[in-house]
Design a protein around this motif. Structure first.
Motif, mmCIF file in Angstrom:
data_model
loop_
_atom_site.group_PDB
_atom_site.id
_atom_site.type_symbol
_atom_site.label_atom_id
_atom_site.label_comp_id
_atom_site.label_asym_id
_atom_site.label_seq_id
_atom_site.Cartn_x
_atom_site.Cartn_y
_atom_site.Cartn_z
ATOM 1 N N GLY A 403 0.808 -1.206 0.000
ATOM 2 C CA GLY A 403 0.000 0.000 0.000
ATOM 3 C C GLY A 403 0.847 1.265 0.000
ATOM 4 N N GLY A 404 2.031 1.173 0.568
ATOM 5 C CA GLY A 404 2.957 2.300 0.563
ATOM 6 C C GLY A 404 3.809 2.364 -0.689
ATOM 7 N N GLY A 405 3.715 1.350 -1.547
ATOM 8 C CA GLY A 405 4.487 1.330 -2.789
ATOM 9 C C GLY A 405 5.809 0.596 -2.691
ATOM 10 N N ASP A 406 6.066 -0.069 -1.556
ATOM 11 C CA ASP A 406 7.340 -0.761 -1.354
ATOM 12 C C ASP A 406 7.278 -2.177 -1.916
ATOM 13 N N THR A 407 6.894 -2.291 -3.177
ATOM 14 C CA THR A 407 6.681 -3.610 -3.783
ATOM 15 C C THR A 407 7.985 -4.276 -4.233
ATOM 16 N N ARG A 408 9.046 -3.507 -4.399
ATOM 17 C CA ARG A 408 10.334 -4.137 -4.750
ATOM 18 C C ARG A 408 10.808 -5.035 -3.611
ATOM 19 N N TYR A 409 10.607 -4.580 -2.402
ATOM 20 C CA TYR A 409 11.042 -5.384 -1.259
ATOM 21 C C TYR A 409 10.198 -6.645 -1.131
ATOM 22 N N THR A 410 8.864 -6.506 -1.267
ATOM 23 C CA THR A 410 8.017 -7.694 -1.168
ATOM 24 C C THR A 410 8.308 -8.671 -2.305
ATOM 25 N N ALA A 411 8.729 -8.151 -3.460
ATOM 26 C CA ALA A 411 9.123 -9.031 -4.567
ATOM 27 C C ALA A 411 10.375 -9.821 -4.202
ATOM 28 N N MET A 412 11.340 -9.150 -3.551
ATOM 29 C CA MET A 412 12.563 -9.830 -3.136
ATOM 30 C C MET A 412 12.249 -10.929 -2.121
ATOM 31 N N VAL A 413 11.360 -10.627 -1.197
ATOM 32 C CA VAL A 413 10.968 -11.618 -0.192
ATOM 33 C C VAL A 413 10.304 -12.817 -0.862
ATOM 34 N N ALA A 414 9.437 -12.554 -1.841
ATOM 35 C CA ALA A 414 8.779 -13.648 -2.562
ATOM 36 C C ALA A 414 9.796 -14.511 -3.295
ATOM 37 N N MET A 415 10.781 -13.872 -3.903
ATOM 38 C CA MET A 415 11.806 -14.617 -4.626
ATOM 39 C C MET A 415 12.559 -15.555 -3.677
ATOM 40 N N ILE A 416 12.958 -15.021 -2.532
ATOM 41 C CA ILE A 416 13.764 -15.805 -1.585
ATOM 42 C C ILE A 416 12.944 -16.922 -0.945
ATOM 43 N N GLY A 462 9.985 1.412 8.883
ATOM 44 C CA GLY A 462 9.155 2.535 8.442
ATOM 45 C C GLY A 462 9.564 3.203 7.147
ATOM 46 N N ARG A 463 10.526 2.664 6.413
ATOM 47 C CA ARG A 463 10.957 3.315 5.172
ATOM 48 C C ARG A 463 9.856 3.283 4.109
ATOM 49 N N TRP A 464 8.971 2.323 4.202
ATOM 50 C CA TRP A 464 7.877 2.221 3.240
ATOM 51 C C TRP A 464 6.952 3.434 3.282
ATOM 52 N N CYS A 465 6.982 4.158 4.372
ATOM 53 C CA CYS A 465 6.121 5.345 4.506
ATOM 54 C C CYS A 465 6.654 6.551 3.725
ATOM 55 N N GLN A 466 7.894 6.478 3.270
ATOM 56 C CA GLN A 466 8.525 7.636 2.639
ATOM 57 C C GLN A 466 8.452 7.606 1.118
ATOM 58 N N MET A 467 7.841 6.588 0.542
ATOM 59 C CA MET A 467 7.829 6.439 -0.917
ATOM 60 C C MET A 467 6.780 7.337 -1.552
ATOM 61 N N LYS A 468 7.131 7.891 -2.724
ATOM 62 C CA LYS A 468 6.238 8.801 -3.442
ATOM 63 C C LYS A 468 5.486 8.053 -4.534
#
Length: 469
Positions: A403-416, A462-468
């Motif tokens: 929801g915050g746009g931090d989908t690159r990180y969730t993609a990395m988690v899915a890969m691993i 909390g870095r996910w809160c800073q994404m534009k």
């Protein structure tokens, strides 16, 4: 409440002083706000899972091979739908931001252009899925006694893919606005249609033809069509509705409008790819064990889907509330709503785990009375019971990140975790270790615990809160 429970559940205890950016809602207000959006979303996701489970129960009257035939199609179908799920992550995240900013025009541009993309892609993928159904299912591990029924079932399902994709897109946008009741009503009606036609067509009741597995697929398509019609009706042009269809938004592509959706959607797409590859390999390993094991797995997966749907609904609420809070530039509230939904999930997880531990055997017997299936299924439900709290928490934290746009990180988690760890560990525990189906499900626990740890740490930072967006 006691000191321990207050520290865990009270609104003013969930944030550090340095995280606060303004006045916080009271504990009552916090859970009321979360509940207003979460309850319809939970009912929605539970209904979808219940219909899937009822499909399995109705088909189970045809025997283990029929159960396995329907179950083997799930991952190939989800691979095709993965494109639209990824796009919908972007739609929900961006629409939630625009809702928080009170940018109605921007939200409707996002919706219109996303619908155009969904329509084009869904037609292409549904045709490809129907043409290559048999080789796809054979690669998925379909056995000789299930391949014919599975192919027919899958090809019929492909007819409804465009309806499903477009409905998912509209529901995703409505959820981003917090309109979870709309999605609930759509799925309630569509699923009721599905169940009725299951009854009429699987066994040939009330003068309808007996179509068995094909009847279950046709019932699903009828439900998809009804859901699509209702989804479009929810966008009728009224000033009372934040979202509506506008023709110029369907026909004209604006790069600035599409860019944030595509940016979030591409990363979510990568996540979906790794998830589907991992699940595909996982199912292939289980299918190779035989028809009985595959039938047992499908039953337990249906039960898991129902259990997970409670927390999946909370994840929808967390993504919507967090996204809207970020649109209002209140990252503290985004974190707070995410934690509130996770706290609610702890209570639900405890109830579900207790149910599986004490009533697992009776749950499996509702699907099949074959002792080998009941015995195996009861063992698997014990694993699900232990895993439920971790799965619930990771689902909600990951929903906040998306929801915050931090989908690159969730993609990395899915890969691993899903793409690598789960199928590898499933194979090791299933074959070299001799654990069979139970060993394969142990890899599910390991996967969920790894994801819980990784997304939990990311959420806390909390870095996910800073994404534009």
């Amino acid at each position: 409440m006691g000191a321990g429970l207050r520290k865990l559940y009270a609104a003013d205890e969930m944030l550090r002083p340095d995280q606060r950016q303004g006045e916080l809602p009271s504990t009552r207000e916090l859970y009321r706000d979360a509940g207003e959006i979460a309850l319809p979303a939970v009912i929605d996701t539970v209904l979808v899972a219940m219909v899937s489970m009822m499909d399995t129960m109705m088909v189970s009257s045809l025997g283990a091979a029929a159960i396995a035939a329907v179950g083997i199609t799930n991952q190939p179908k989800m691979i095709i739908l993965a494109t639209f799920m990824a796009l919908n992550v972007g739609v929900t995240a961006v629409v939630a931001r625009r809702r928080g900013q009170e940018d109605r025009e921007g939200a409707n541009k996002v919706l219109g252009q996303s619908l155009s993309l969904c329509a084009i892609l869904s037609v292409i993928l549904s045709v490809l899925g129907a043409v290559y159904a048999r080789p796809l299912l054979l690669f998925a591990g379909a056995q000789a006694d299930m391949i014919e029924a599975a192919t027919v079932y899958f090809q019929i399902l492909m007819i409804g893919i465009p309806c499903s994709a477009i409905t998912l897109c509209i529901n995703g946008a409505q959820r981003g606005c917090g309109n979870t009741r709309i999605s609930m009503k759509i799925n309630l009606t569509a699923n009721a249609v599905n169940i009725v036609f299951n009854y009429l067509l699987i066994g040939g009741n009330l003068g309808f033809p007996r179509l068995e597995v094909a009847g279950a697929a046709i019932a699903t398509v009828f439900g998809n069509v009804v859901g699509l019609l209702m989804a479009f009706y929810s966008l009728r042009g009224s000033h009372e509705h934040f979202l509506r269809i506008e023709l110029h938004n369907l026909l004209r592509i604006d790069r600035r409008t599409v860019a944030p959706v595509v940016s979030v959607g591409l990363s979510a797409g990568v996540e979906q790819v790794f998830m589907r590859i991992g699940f595909f390999l996982y199912i292939k390993i289980i299918a190779s064990l035989g028809t009985t094991e595959m039938a047992t797995h499908n039953i337990c997966q249906s039960v898991l889907n129902l259990a997970f749907s409670f927390c999946d609904g909370l994840g929808v609420a967390a993504a919507s509330l967090s996204g809207q809070s970020l649109g209002r530039k209140r990252s503290d509230l985004a974190i707070l709503y995410g934690k509130a939904c996770q706290r609610i999930s702890l209570v639900i997880s405890a109830i579900l785990a207790s149910t599986f531990i004490f009533f697992g055997r009776y749950i499996i017997m509702a699907f099949s009375t074959e002792e080998v299936i009941v015995h195996l299924g009861t063992q698997v439900l014990m694993i699900i019971a232990v895993t439920t709290p971790f799965q619930a928490a990771q689902c909600i934290f990951a929903s906040c990140l998306r929801g915050g746009g931090d989908t690159r990180y969730t993609a990395m988690v899915a890969m691993i975790s899903i793409g690598i760890f789960r199928p590898l560990i499933a194979w090791l525990l299933c074959y070299p270790a001799g654990g069979g189906l139970v060993g394969a499900w142990c890899s599910y626990f390991i996967d969920q615990f790894v994801r819980f740890s990784l997304v939990g740490i990311r959420f806390a930072k909390g870095r996910w809160c800073q994404m534009k967006l």
